[in-house]
Design a protein around this motif. Structure first.
Motif, short mmCIF file in Angstrom:
data_model
loop_
_atom_site.label_atom_id
_atom_site.label_comp_id
_atom_site.label_asym_id
_atom_site.label_seq_id
_atom_site.Cartn_x
_atom_site.Cartn_y
_atom_site.Cartn_z
N MET A 125 38.56 39.36 39.99
CA MET A 125 39.57 39.80 40.68
C MET A 125 40.90 40.27 39.97
O MET A 125 41.72 41.09 40.48
N ASP A 126 41.19 39.69 38.63
CA ASP A 126 41.98 39.86 38.11
C ASP A 126 42.00 41.39 37.38
O ASP A 126 42.91 41.95 37.38
N ARG A 127 40.86 41.74 37.01
CA ARG A 127 40.74 42.78 36.56
C ARG A 127 40.67 44.10 37.67
O ARG A 127 41.11 45.09 37.36
N TYR A 128 40.15 43.67 38.73
CA TYR A 128 39.67 44.88 39.62
C TYR A 128 40.81 44.73 41.02
O TYR A 128 40.71 45.81 41.81
N GLY A 129 41.18 43.57 41.09
CA GLY A 129 41.97 43.27 42.35
C GLY A 129 43.58 43.87 42.10
O GLY A 129 43.71 44.04 40.94
N TYR A 130 44.18 44.20 43.17
CA TYR A 130 45.58 44.47 42.96
C TYR A 130 46.40 44.15 44.27
O TYR A 130 45.77 43.91 45.39
N ASP A 131 47.72 44.16 44.01
CA ASP A 131 48.41 43.80 45.18
C ASP A 131 48.69 44.94 46.23
O ASP A 131 48.61 46.20 45.85
N MET A 132 48.77 44.59 47.45
CA MET A 132 49.14 45.63 48.23
C MET A 132 50.51 45.17 49.16
O MET A 132 50.06 44.31 49.94
N PRO A 133 51.51 45.85 48.76
CA PRO A 133 52.83 45.15 49.39
C PRO A 133 52.95 44.76 50.96
O PRO A 133 53.53 43.96 51.40
N MET A 134 51.94 45.77 51.59
CA MET A 134 52.11 45.56 53.05
C MET A 134 51.13 44.39 53.52
O MET A 134 51.16 43.93 54.76
N TYR A 135 50.51 43.89 52.62
CA TYR A 135 49.45 42.52 52.77
C TYR A 135 49.94 41.53 51.99
O TYR A 135 49.05 41.11 51.09
N PRO A 136 51.22 40.89 52.15
CA PRO A 136 51.44 39.63 51.24
C PRO A 136 50.55 38.37 51.47
O PRO A 136 49.87 38.15 52.37
N GLY A 137 50.28 37.96 50.30
CA GLY A 137 49.41 36.99 50.44
C GLY A 137 47.83 37.05 50.24
O GLY A 137 46.96 36.31 50.16
N PHE A 138 47.58 38.66 49.78
CA PHE A 138 46.08 39.13 49.61
C PHE A 138 46.11 39.85 48.38
O PHE A 138 47.09 40.33 47.91
N LEU A 139 44.80 40.36 47.81
CA LEU A 139 44.60 40.94 46.95
C LEU A 139 43.68 41.98 47.53
O LEU A 139 42.76 41.69 48.29
N ALA A 140 43.67 43.29 46.91
CA ALA A 140 43.00 44.26 47.54
C ALA A 140 41.83 44.57 46.50
O ALA A 140 42.12 44.47 45.34
N LEU A 141 40.44 44.74 46.97
CA LEU A 141 39.51 45.12 46.21
C LEU A 141 38.66 46.38 46.97
O LEU A 141 38.28 46.58 47.81
N ASP A 142 38.71 47.54 45.88
CA ASP A 142 38.18 48.79 46.61
C ASP A 142 36.81 48.50 46.62
O ASP A 142 35.98 48.16 45.47
N ALA A 143 36.09 49.22 47.75
CA ALA A 143 34.75 49.16 47.79
C ALA A 143 33.65 50.06 46.97
O ALA A 143 32.66 50.15 46.80
N ASP A 144 34.54 51.06 46.22
CA ASP A 144 33.98 52.27 45.58
C ASP A 144 34.44 52.39 44.12
O ASP A 144 34.81 51.49 43.36
N GLU A 145 34.37 53.78 43.68
CA GLU A 145 34.56 53.92 42.25
C GLU A 145 36.25 53.57 42.00
O GLU A 145 36.42 53.66 40.95
N GLY A 146 36.93 53.73 43.09
CA GLY A 146 38.27 53.65 42.95
C GLY A 146 38.83 52.24 42.37
O GLY A 146 39.86 52.52 41.36
N ARG A 147 37.88 51.34 42.20
CA ARG A 147 38.21 50.00 41.42
C ARG A 147 38.33 50.32 39.95
O ARG A 147 38.89 49.36 39.27
N PHE A 148 37.74 51.45 39.45
CA PHE A 148 37.78 51.68 38.07
C PHE A 148 39.05 52.77 37.55
O PHE A 148 38.99 53.34 36.56
N MET A 149 39.59 53.11 38.49
CA MET A 149 40.86 54.15 38.10
C MET A 149 41.95 53.47 37.19
O MET A 149 42.23 52.38 37.38
N ASN A 150 42.07 54.15 36.26
CA ASN A 150 42.78 53.84 35.09
C ASN A 150 44.48 53.96 35.17
O ASN A 150 44.74 55.03 35.88
N HIS A 151 44.99 53.26 34.43
CA HIS A 151 46.70 53.29 34.65
C HIS A 151 46.89 54.59 33.56
O HIS A 151 46.24 54.90 32.56
N CYS A 152 47.98 55.32 33.89
CA CYS A 152 48.56 56.42 33.15
C CYS A 152 50.21 56.35 33.26
O CYS A 152 50.53 56.49 34.32
#
Length: 117
Positions: free
Chosen positions: A57-84
């Motif tokens: 979850m640390d690697r693939y989860g991310y914050d969603m400001p509209m859902y405090p107290g939760f981490l989001a996890l994409d169900a598809d390829e989106g979880r592999f999107m890299n930062h630039c």
């Protein structure tokens, strides 16, 4: 949830990346958080989870400001999107990702993690 056809391939940025299968036009909606498929994981659940799950979850989860107290996890390829630092997708609204310019097929799709986490 990716709204365009995408595939995973090795990335020059890191590990695997998400690549567009088809041309994408500037302004196209490329990704949208969809609670029917994408998951919201309560932080309290992670506190009770084993180390491997927390690492995942640390690697693939991310914050969603509209859902405090939760981490989001994409169900598809989106979880592999890299930062630039100069991404080709705009995630300034954390539940949607739009193309910042025309993106040719075969291009790695990137976002600026600082926009949402």
């Amino acid at each position: 949830m990716m709204l365009v056809r995408a595939y995973l391939a090795p990335s020059a940025i890191e590990g695997l990346g998400v690549y567009s299968h088809d041309d994408i036009k500037k302004g196209d909606l490329v990704w949208r958080f969809d609670t029917r498929f994408d998951q919201l994981i309560p932080l309290a659940v992670l506190d009770e989870s084993d180390e491997r799950t927390r690492q995942f979850m640390d690697r693939y989860g991310y914050d969603m400001p509209m859902y405090p107290g939760f981490l989001a996890l994409d169900a598809d390829e989106g979880r592999f999107m890299n930062h630039c630092d100069i991404p080709n997708l705009d995630f300034s609204a954390p539940d949607t990702g739009y193309a910042l310019f025309d993106i040719p097929a075969g291009t790695e799709l990137t976002c600026d993690y600082r926009e949402f986490t």
